[in-house]
Design an enzyme around this catalytic site. Structure first.
Site, PDB file in Angstrom:
ATOM      1  N   HIS A   1       0.797  -1.236   0.000  1.00 41.49           N
ATOM      2  CA  HIS A   1       0.000   0.000   0.000  1.00 41.49           C
ATOM      3  C   HIS A   1       0.829   1.286   0.000  1.00 41.49           C
ATOM      4  CE1 HIS A   1      -3.649  -2.251   0.515  1.00 41.49           C
ATOM      5  NE2 HIS A   1      -3.313  -2.711   1.710  1.00 41.49           N
TER       6      HIS A   1
ATOM      7  N   ASP B   1      -3.644 -10.879  -1.683  1.00 39.73           N
ATOM      8  CA  ASP B   1      -4.022 -10.285  -0.403  1.00 39.73           C
ATOM      9  C   ASP B   1      -5.512  -9.927  -0.481  1.00 39.73           C
ATOM     10  OD1 ASP B   1      -4.220  -7.845   1.531  1.00 39.73           O
ATOM     11  OD2 ASP B   1      -2.136  -8.436   1.822  1.00 39.73           O
TER      12      ASP B   1
ATOM     13  N   HIS C   1      -6.761  -7.232   0.374  1.00 40.31           N
ATOM     14  CA  HIS C   1      -6.837  -5.809   0.015  1.00 40.31           C
ATOM     15  C   HIS C   1      -6.223  -5.558  -1.371  1.00 40.31           C
ATOM     16  CE1 HIS C   1      -6.811  -5.835   4.498  1.00 40.31           C
ATOM     17  NE2 HIS C   1      -7.810  -4.998   4.303  1.00 40.31           N
TER      18      HIS C   1
ATOM     19  N   ASP D   1      -4.287 -12.444   4.645  1.00 41.76           N
ATOM     20  CA  ASP D   1      -5.556 -11.957   5.210  1.00 41.76           C
ATOM     21  C   ASP D   1      -6.740 -12.362   4.338  1.00 41.76           C
ATOM     22  OD1 ASP D   1      -4.743 -10.308   3.184  1.00 41.76           O
ATOM     23  OD2 ASP D   1      -4.738  -8.468   4.362  1.00 41.76           O
TER      24      ASP D   1
END
Length: 415
Positions: free
Chosen positions: A137, A172, A174, A261
């Site tokens: 990120h 992931d 995200h 995750d």
């Protein structure tokens, strides 16, 4: 297919000792747990283990802005209250707190990914693993989503010195927004992210319509998913899309971000993947036989993160692991059943067949817009920007680095 993959694995014990603070979901301690689990299964005997170098500020500035890197280096727990403007400007605070040894932590995990890329570039290994990396990120001038330095972008910039095309895959939960943004305007990196999208889920980007711009148009691929996706639907979609991507784009090297995750039962996630489902993606990507850089990423139920990345280390080593976890320093975290596999969750799967079908159609349609793999005019390879530890006494005081050599270390603005 290669006979036996040579695997380089990067780990520094110090990376697991940092603490983001009470109540913060990111627990670097999961990296120690992973490493001890890898050791307890004797996987270290089948690969080369390296301690990464700590990335130099000048290496971090190959992507990040110099003032941002300098601020990360300067700030600490005691002084952060003196810099409210910079803290806000660089987005440090609640999600990305300042903590003890923060900059060193960044140097270690980024150094691991850079070293991994260099070993692949120099054909010293076929697969390189850095579970501490994958912090996808972080942006050029700001921290985001528990990520301060974007090791993936730095690793990819390194790989671009030797490879015309790099494929980046992200599983992931995200969206891999920092990596996508860094390469949004180029066809030399294709980014493919499978992630939860909608209901204000962090970071809020990653719609199927985000496909890249200018030279990079159609080279960003997003697969937005809803809550509860299971092994069967996820792996089927993954294999269909990734095989088409590899066939069309013909990358020279693959970077795979294995954020854990997306597993069932994650503290921040909302998918229903089992460890075997997650690992199936790793197994599939390995089958292409291309040089492969594998990193960690998110993952907030730490015993499951450790289980997952250990199983995936086994997959990369073609080693089946027994389900019963051998005794190790962290065995109490895996109690009472002390088994490697975890049950899948019970979240309802909101990804209907027709929804997944529509996404798949749109992605394949976009891939058809790429005539063929872009041919890139490869320039002369710039040297690895690596500053060795030298002995001051041995250094010739009359030697100066000439301007030409210095210029070679500067990234062009449009790269």
């Amino acid at each position: 297919m290669r006979s036996k993959d040579r695997i380089s694995y990067f780990y520094d014990g110090d990376v697991g000792n940092v603490y983001f603070g009470p109540n913060h979901p990111m627990k670097p301690h999961r990296l120690c747990m992973t490493h001890h689990l890898v050791l307890s299964y004797d996987l270290h005997k089948k690969m080369e283990i390296y301690r990464p170098h700590k990335a130099y500020p000048v290496e971090l500035a190959q992507f990040h802005s110099v003032d941002y890197v300098e601020f990360l280096q300067r700030i600490n727990l005691d002084t952060q209250h003196l810099f409210p403007e910079e803290m806000a400007k660089f987005k440090l605070g609640e999600d990305c707190p300042v903590f003890d040894d923060m900059f060193e932590f960044c140097q270690i995990y980024a150094g691991g990914t850079i070293d991994a890329a260099r070993r692949l570039n120099n054909q010293l290994c076929d697969i390189a693993i850095n579970w501490a990396g994958g912090l996808h990120h972080a942006k050029k001038c700001e921290a985001s989503g528990f990520c301060y330095i974007n090791d993936l972008v730095l690793g990819i910039l390194e790989l671009l010195k030797y490879h015309a095309r790099v494929l980046y895959i992200d599983i992931d939960v995200h969206h891999g927004d920092g990596v996508e943004e860094a390469f949004y305007f180029t066809d030399r990196v294709m980014t493919v992210s499978f992630h939860k999208y909608g209901n204000l889920f962090f970071p809020g980007s990653g719609d199927v319509k985000e496909i890249g711009e200018r030279e990079g148009k159609f080279y960003a691929i997003n697969i937005p998913l809803k809550d509860g996706i299971d092994d069967t639907s996820f792996t089927r979609l993954f294999k269909t899309i990734i095989s088409k991507v590899v066939e069309t784009y013909q990358p020279g090297v693959i970077v795979l971000q294995c954020g854990a995750d997306s597993l069932a039962g994650d503290r921040l996630g909302c998918f229903n993947l089992s460890i075997d489902g997650h690992a199936e993606c790793v197994k599939f990507v390995k089958k292409f036989g291309l040089p492969l850089l594998v990193t960690g990423g998110g993952g907030y139920t730490k015993e499951n993160v450790a289980r997952c990345w250990t199983v995936e280390t086994g997959v990369l080593l073609d080693t089946e692991l027994p389900n019963e976890i051998p005794d190790n320093e962290y065995i109490k975290y895996f109690a009472p059943e002390c088994s490697l596999r975890i049950p899948t969750g019970h979240i309802e799967n909101f990804n209907s067949k027709s929804y997944l079908g529509t996404i798949k159609m749109q992605v394949l349609e976009n891939l058809r817009c790429i005539q063929h793999a872009p041919s890139v005019q490869m320039q002369e390879v710039p040297p690895d920007f690596y500053i060795p530890d030298f002995d001051e006494d041995e250094k010739n005081p009359d030697e100066r680095i000439d301007q030409h050599t210095q210029d070679k270390h500067i990234q062009r603005d449009d790269e």
